[in-house]
Design a protein around this motif. Structure first.
Motif, PDB file in Angstrom:
ATOM      1  N   ALA A 110       0.831  -1.214   0.000  1.00 45.81           N
ATOM      2  CA  ALA A 110       0.000   0.000   0.000  1.00 45.81           C
ATOM      3  C   ALA A 110       0.863   1.261   0.000  1.00 45.81           C
ATOM      4  CB  ALA A 110      -0.931  -0.020   1.202  1.00 45.81           C
ATOM      5  N   LEU A 111       2.007   1.206   0.691  1.00 45.55           N
ATOM      6  CA  LEU A 111       2.901   2.377   0.715  1.00 45.55           C
ATOM      7  C   LEU A 111       3.564   2.570  -0.641  1.00 45.55           C
ATOM      8  CD1 LEU A 111       4.468   1.708   4.227  1.00 45.55           C
ATOM      9  CD2 LEU A 111       3.102   3.727   3.608  1.00 45.55           C
ATOM     10  N   HIS A 112       4.064   1.490  -1.180  1.00 48.24           N
ATOM     11  CA  HIS A 112       4.800   1.549  -2.456  1.00 48.24           C
ATOM     12  C   HIS A 112       3.895   1.994  -3.606  1.00 48.24           C
ATOM     13  CE1 HIS A 112       5.312  -1.710  -5.773  1.00 48.24           C
ATOM     14  NE2 HIS A 112       5.883  -0.630  -6.235  1.00 48.24           N
ATOM     15  N   ARG A 113       2.648   1.546  -3.606  1.00 42.54           N
ATOM     16  CA  ARG A 113       1.747   1.877  -4.713  1.00 42.54           C
ATOM     17  C   ARG A 113       0.885   3.117  -4.437  1.00 42.54           C
ATOM     18  NH1 ARG A 113       0.455  -1.996  -8.328  1.00 42.54           N
ATOM     19  NH2 ARG A 113      -0.535  -0.195  -9.309  1.00 42.54           N
ATOM     20  N   GLY A 114       1.025   3.698  -3.256  1.00 44.08           N
ATOM     21  CA  GLY A 114       0.260   4.919  -2.947  1.00 44.08           C
ATOM     22  C   GLY A 114      -1.201   4.640  -2.627  1.00 44.08           C
ATOM     23  N   PHE A 115      -1.526   3.433  -2.210  1.00 41.89           N
ATOM     24  CA  PHE A 115      -2.941   3.085  -2.005  1.00 41.89           C
ATOM     25  C   PHE A 115      -3.540   3.736  -0.753  1.00 41.89           C
ATOM     26  CE2 PHE A 115      -2.166  -1.060  -4.565  1.00 41.89           C
ATOM     27  CZ  PHE A 115      -2.374  -0.384  -5.758  1.00 41.89           C
ATOM     28  N   GLY A 125     -13.537  12.568  -2.910  1.00 38.89           N
ATOM     29  CA  GLY A 125     -14.081  12.534  -4.269  1.00 38.89           C
ATOM     30  C   GLY A 125     -13.030  12.899  -5.309  1.00 38.89           C
ATOM     31  N   LEU A 126     -11.793  12.543  -5.053  1.00 44.11           N
ATOM     32  CA  LEU A 126     -10.684  12.921  -5.950  1.00 44.11           C
ATOM     33  C   LEU A 126     -10.266  11.740  -6.824  1.00 44.11           C
ATOM     34  CD1 LEU A 126      -7.864  14.915  -4.089  1.00 44.11           C
ATOM     35  CD2 LEU A 126      -9.019  15.526  -6.210  1.00 44.11           C
ATOM     36  N   TRP A 127     -10.170  11.962  -8.132  1.00 45.41           N
ATOM     37  CA  TRP A 127      -9.712  10.933  -9.083  1.00 45.41           C
ATOM     38  C   TRP A 127      -8.289  11.299  -9.484  1.00 45.41           C
ATOM     39  CZ3 TRP A 127     -12.278   6.650 -11.188  1.00 45.41           C
ATOM     40  CH2 TRP A 127     -11.643   6.040 -12.275  1.00 45.41           C
ATOM     41  N   ARG A 128      -7.308  10.640  -8.866  1.00 46.45           N
ATOM     42  CA  ARG A 128      -5.903  10.984  -9.165  1.00 46.45           C
ATOM     43  C   ARG A 128      -5.086   9.699  -9.106  1.00 46.45           C
ATOM     44  NH1 ARG A 128      -3.695  14.614  -4.832  1.00 46.45           N
ATOM     45  NH2 ARG A 128      -4.995  16.268  -5.675  1.00 46.45           N
ATOM     46  N   GLN A 129      -4.409   9.375 -10.209  1.00 45.19           N
ATOM     47  CA  GLN A 129      -3.657   8.120 -10.257  1.00 45.19           C
ATOM     48  C   GLN A 129      -2.276   8.297  -9.646  1.00 45.19           C
ATOM     49  OE1 GLN A 129      -3.998   7.469 -14.474  1.00 45.19           O
ATOM     50  NE2 GLN A 129      -5.644   5.967 -14.181  1.00 45.19           N
ATOM     51  N   PRO A 130      -1.882   7.408  -8.712  1.00 48.57           N
ATOM     52  CA  PRO A 130      -0.539   7.532  -8.132  1.00 48.57           C
ATOM     53  C   PRO A 130       0.525   7.054  -9.118  1.00 48.57           C
ATOM     54  CG  PRO A 130      -1.655   5.614  -7.211  1.00 48.57           C
ATOM     55  CD  PRO A 130      -2.630   6.244  -8.173  1.00 48.57           C
ATOM     56  N   GLN A 131       1.744   7.496  -8.865  1.00 53.10           N
ATOM     57  CA  GLN A 131       2.873   7.039  -9.682  1.00 53.10           C
ATOM     58  C   GLN A 131       3.061   5.530  -9.451  1.00 53.10           C
ATOM     59  OE1 GLN A 131       6.647   8.467  -8.239  1.00 53.10           O
ATOM     60  NE2 GLN A 131       7.694   8.149 -10.195  1.00 53.10           N
TER      61      GLN A 131
END
Ligand code: NAP
Length: 313
Positions: A110-115, A125-131
């Protein structure tokens, strides 16, 4: 054999342990409190304990083994009346080891993928894809390479993470960069994206995570504390999170448990609170572990998982 079973636990949990232990060790005499009669107390040879009340193990002159049902014995060892000459074994439970590997994998993934951030974004309500980084681009430092830390380090390496591990003595683990000593610690903290704590709580490791240690970590790194609350100076951790030196903390253990509702960790946007559930002793497999040590005691064979009292673990 006369056996004392004692712990700080609800009656239902005590009954479940008693049932499983009686199945594993049939035909023994069981006590749920120390016998008040001196001749009966003199017959107790084994104490199976789960952080019992201080003083419970006094007055048992023929005790031959104290078997803890919990992995960490720091609280037990704070009892000044703990008989110093009686061997003390801690619990090493295969099911608990496996659960700890799962918890560490979940946290690091979860930390590595930004989950964790993605979960916060959902509430906004934010749609933002993590690196999306590769596992090999994420370095994890595991502090403590014992029964739990060694398995966690190995499990993370199997998933492709870049893993370092730090222990008191030099260690050797496949696909894990092993470090020891103060220089090794500095090197490991400086390079890690996530630091997992699996040290035992001893005089040397109390308050281990303080302002100086947080300053030695890579800026923006995360802390996963799966060991003991007293390893962390909570005010220093909050300061490190608020200054951005640390990006997140995943905390399973706290100086005071249950965590008081007034504790700021509950509401901190970059802290994940777990209720000391990273890995619990599984009574089913642990009963077999106790049985094996009792059979070894009877046969005069070496006992497993003895605590080195001078070292504190
Ligand atoms: P362990 O087998 O005794 O391993 C301890 C490791 O820590 C060893 O690698 C040891 O080094 C290292 N270590 C000890 N003191 C050190 C120091 N001063 N500096 C550097 N390294 C040091 O213990 P374990 O079974 O892995 O358990 C670790 C802790 O996890 C337990 O004590 C308990 O507090 C905690 N725990 C938490 C949960 C939970 O649900 N959150 C569940 C179970 C256990 P050497 O290898 O050189 O001896």
């Amino acid at each position: 054999m006369s056996i004392l079973l004692s712990g700080c636990w609800p009656a239902a949990e005590q009954q479940q342990w008693l049932r499983l232990l009686q199945e594993a060790l049939p035909g023994e005499q069981w006590w749920l409190a120390p016998p008040s009669d001196a001749s009966e107390a003199a017959q107790v040879e084994l104490a199976i304990v789960a952080n019992p009340e201080a003083g419970v193990l006094q007055g048992l002159p023929n005790l031959r083994l104290i078997q803890s049902l919990w992995a960490g014995v720091d609280r037990l060892m704070q009892d000044p009346t703990l008989p110093p000459e009686v061997p003390l074994a801690r619990m090493v439970d295969p099911a608990m080891n496996e659960a700890m590997v799962h918890t560490a994998l979940w946290a690091v993934l979860a930390l590595h993928r930004g989950f964790f951030e993605v979960q916060t974004q959902q509430h906004q309500g934010l749609w933002r894809q993590p690196q999306q980084l590769r596992a090999g681009e994420w370095r994890v430092l595991v502090l403590g390479l014992g029964e739990l830390g060694g398995r966690v380090a190995q499990g993370l390496a199997t998933q492709g993470y870049a893993v370092s591990g730090w222990s008191r003595r030099p260690a050797d683990l496949i696909d894990v960069q092993t470090l020891h000593g103060e220089a090794g610690l500095v090197q490991g903290l400086d390079a890690a994206d996530s630091v997992i704590n699996l040290l035992p709580l001893t005089e040397q490791t109390r308050d281990f995570f303080n302002a100086a240690r947080f300053a030695a970590m890579k800026r923006g790194a995360s802390l996963v504390n799966l060991a003991r609350g007293a390893h962390v100076v909570e005010e220093d951790l909050l300061a490190a999170l608020d200054s951005g030196q640390l990006s997140r903390a995943v905390l399973d253990v706290f100086r005071q448990e249950p965590l008081p509702s007034s504790n700021p960790f509950w509401r901190h946007p970059r802290v994940t609170v777990l209720p000391h559930c990273a890995a619990q002793t599984d009574a089913r497999s642990a009963a077999a572990v106790v049985r094996a040590n009792v059979l070894a005691l009877r046969a005069g064979q070496p006992l497993a998982h003895l605590v080195q009292r001078q070292q504190g673990y």
